[in-house]
Design an enzyme around this catalytic site. Sequence first.
Site, PDB file in Angstrom:
ATOM      1  N   HIS A  16      65.566  84.334  69.348  1.00  0.00           N
ATOM      2  CA  HIS A  16      64.476  83.482  68.872  1.00  0.00           C
ATOM      3  C   HIS A  16      64.981  82.138  68.354  1.00  0.00           C
ATOM      4  CE1 HIS A  16      60.243  83.740  68.740  1.00  0.00           C
ATOM      5  NE2 HIS A  16      60.053  84.150  67.501  1.00  0.00           N
TER       6      HIS A  16
ATOM      7  N   ASN B  20      54.659  82.435  69.020  1.00  0.00           N
ATOM      8  CA  ASN B  20      54.015  82.162  67.734  1.00  0.00           C
ATOM      9  C   ASN B  20      54.390  80.804  67.148  1.00  0.00           C
ATOM     10  OD1 ASN B  20      52.495  84.511  67.673  1.00  0.00           O
ATOM     11  ND2 ASN B  20      54.119  85.674  66.683  1.00  0.00           N
TER      12      ASN B  20
ATOM     13  N   ASN C  87      56.717  81.187  62.624  1.00  0.00           N
ATOM     14  CA  ASN C  87      55.249  81.206  62.682  1.00  0.00           C
ATOM     15  C   ASN C  87      54.595  80.030  61.963  1.00  0.00           C
ATOM     16  OD1 ASN C  87      55.767  83.594  63.953  1.00  0.00           O
ATOM     17  ND2 ASN C  87      54.820  84.886  62.412  1.00  0.00           N
TER      18      ASN C  87
ATOM     19  N   ASP D  77      62.551  79.369  72.853  1.00  0.00           N
ATOM     20  CA  ASP D  77      62.830  80.534  73.690  1.00  0.00           C
ATOM     21  C   ASP D  77      61.566  81.021  74.370  1.00  0.00           C
ATOM     22  OD1 ASP D  77      61.877  83.195  71.851  1.00  0.00           O
ATOM     23  OD2 ASP D  77      62.202  81.325  70.778  1.00  0.00           O
TER      24      ASP D  77
END
Length: 193
Positions: free
Chosen positions: A19, A112, A66, A91
């Site tokens: 991530h 997100n 997020n 990513d």
Amino acid sequence: MYLIVGLGNPTAKYEKTRHNAGFDVIDAIADKYGIELNLRKGKAFCGTGYIEGQKVMLAKPQTYMNLSGQSLREVMNFYKLPLENLTVIYDDIDLPLGALRVRASGGPGTHNGMRSIVSYIGEDFNRIRIGIGKPPGQMQLADFVLGKFSGEELPIMKSAYQSAAQCALEFTASGIEKAMAKYNINVKGQAGR
């Protein structure tokens, strides 16, 4: 000035995870051009420098993934940057490991961090997606994206980070259309869609 933002999660716990691919590309650009990310602008670590004659700011949001949109909007507003001068690198589980896709605009997909950004600034900005592959078997998505690359995957990703860095620099030097034409290549080497 151009703004190149890599998405990831702050703290050492998340370093080198799937991530954090966007952070790793920003680090690759910073290393190559000697740009220190030593400025704190709102909720982001930033650094500025000149690349191929263009003033560029690199940024790594320090909100968690997020909430990336909060951080990015603060930087954009502070510098009064137009959206066309922004590139976001992140990513993507929908691309094969190490593949790149460049787009001039579009929706957030299932990411997100991108959902947060789109909710704060809209969809009309450039993005570079880096394929991290899909989770194997029944592995939970969160466990996969927050996991580290295997020893076999690392060389592929290091090469992808260098390509993504070059792609971002191509955008600042020649524009998004040329970057798309050069870097939207699929696994078989054909022009991407």
